[in-house]
Design a protein around this motif. Structure first.
Motif, PDB file in Angstrom:
ATOM      1  N   LEU A  47       0.831  -1.206   0.000  1.00  0.00           N
ATOM      2  CA  LEU A  47       0.000   0.000   0.000  1.00  0.00           C
ATOM      3  C   LEU A  47       0.865   1.256   0.000  1.00  0.00           C
ATOM      4  CD1 LEU A  47      -2.808  -0.939   2.561  1.00  0.00           C
ATOM      5  CD2 LEU A  47      -2.999  -0.817   0.071  1.00  0.00           C
ATOM      6  N   ALA A  48       1.919   1.255   0.824  1.00  0.00           N
ATOM      7  CA  ALA A  48       2.808   2.416   0.905  1.00  0.00           C
ATOM      8  C   ALA A  48       3.515   2.647  -0.431  1.00  0.00           C
ATOM      9  CB  ALA A  48       3.822   2.218   2.026  1.00  0.00           C
ATOM     10  N   ARG A  49       4.011   1.582  -1.042  1.00  0.00           N
ATOM     11  CA  ARG A  49       4.736   1.682  -2.313  1.00  0.00           C
ATOM     12  C   ARG A  49       3.838   2.254  -3.415  1.00  0.00           C
ATOM     13  NH1 ARG A  49       6.054  -3.175  -2.323  1.00  0.00           N
ATOM     14  NH2 ARG A  49       4.488  -3.989  -3.746  1.00  0.00           N
ATOM     15  N   LYS A  50       2.551   1.902  -3.363  1.00  0.00           N
ATOM     16  CA  LYS A  50       1.593   2.369  -4.373  1.00  0.00           C
ATOM     17  C   LYS A  50       0.946   3.701  -3.989  1.00  0.00           C
ATOM     18  CE  LYS A  50       0.560  -2.422  -5.479  1.00  0.00           C
ATOM     19  NZ  LYS A  50      -0.415  -3.503  -5.290  1.00  0.00           N
ATOM     20  N   ASN A  51       1.414   4.272  -2.865  1.00  0.00           N
ATOM     21  CA  ASN A  51       0.864   5.526  -2.346  1.00  0.00           C
ATOM     22  C   ASN A  51      -0.639   5.417  -2.104  1.00  0.00           C
ATOM     23  OD1 ASN A  51       1.233   8.114  -1.379  1.00  0.00           O
ATOM     24  ND2 ASN A  51       0.803   9.070  -3.338  1.00  0.00           N
ATOM     25  N   LYS A  52      -1.068   4.269  -1.520  1.00  0.00           N
ATOM     26  CA  LYS A  52      -2.486   4.015  -1.287  1.00  0.00           C
ATOM     27  C   LYS A  52      -2.806   3.804   0.193  1.00  0.00           C
ATOM     28  CE  LYS A  52      -3.625   2.572  -5.807  1.00  0.00           C
ATOM     29  NZ  LYS A  52      -4.759   3.107  -6.462  1.00  0.00           N
ATOM     30  N   LEU A  53      -1.915   4.248   1.083  1.00  0.00           N
ATOM     31  CA  LEU A  53      -2.199   4.099   2.509  1.00  0.00           C
ATOM     32  C   LEU A  53      -3.357   4.990   2.942  1.00  0.00           C
ATOM     33  CD1 LEU A  53       1.321   3.804   4.167  1.00  0.00           C
ATOM     34  CD2 LEU A  53      -0.524   2.123   4.241  1.00  0.00           C
ATOM     35  N   GLY A  54      -3.476   6.168   2.352  1.00  0.00           N
ATOM     36  CA  GLY A  54      -4.541   7.081   2.755  1.00  0.00           C
ATOM     37  C   GLY A  54      -4.492   7.303   4.253  1.00  0.00           C
ATOM     38  N   ASP A  55      -5.620   7.090   4.930  1.00  0.00           N
ATOM     39  CA  ASP A  55      -5.651   7.259   6.382  1.00  0.00           C
ATOM     40  C   ASP A  55      -5.496   5.921   7.111  1.00  0.00           C
ATOM     41  OD1 ASP A  55      -8.123   6.170   5.815  1.00  0.00           O
ATOM     42  OD2 ASP A  55      -9.288   7.726   6.822  1.00  0.00           O
ATOM     43  N   THR A  56      -5.055   4.893   6.391  1.00  0.00           N
ATOM     44  CA  THR A  56      -4.823   3.581   6.995  1.00  0.00           C
ATOM     45  C   THR A  56      -3.627   3.657   7.931  1.00  0.00           C
ATOM     46  OG1 THR A  56      -5.621   2.522   4.986  1.00  0.00           O
ATOM     47  CG2 THR A  56      -4.406   1.138   6.521  1.00  0.00           C
TER      48      THR A  56
END
Length: 80
Positions: A47-56
């Motif tokens: 998720l971090a690598r894809k810049n998809k962490l958001g508010d996770t």
């Protein structure tokens, strides 16, 4: 890769690196092999690598992975 189970540079809490075997068969094999789910650390890194962490948050990941794995199992059960 082994690096995918290392903590992210900005990570403050450790996450499990344990992987769980699925019941989903791997295609192209006759030996009954199944897929292995990513560890919570691997999932977080992805998720971090894809810049998809958001508010996770790191505290959310165990639940996210459990839901992900459960949904995959139930979906494949219907497919098979």
């Amino acid at each position: 890769s082994p690096h995918s189970n290392l903590p992210a540079p900005f990570q403050s809490n450790s996450l499990s690196t344990n992987r769980v075997s699925s019941n989903i068969p791997k295609g192209g094999t006759d030996d009954g092999a199944t897929w292995t789910y990513p560890s919570p650390q691997m999932f977080y890194n992805s998720l971090a690598r894809k810049n998809k962490l958001g508010d996770t948050t790191e505290d959310d990941i165990e639940s996210v992975v459990a839901l992900h794995n459960n949904m995959n199992e139930k979906t494949w059960y219907k497919v098979l």
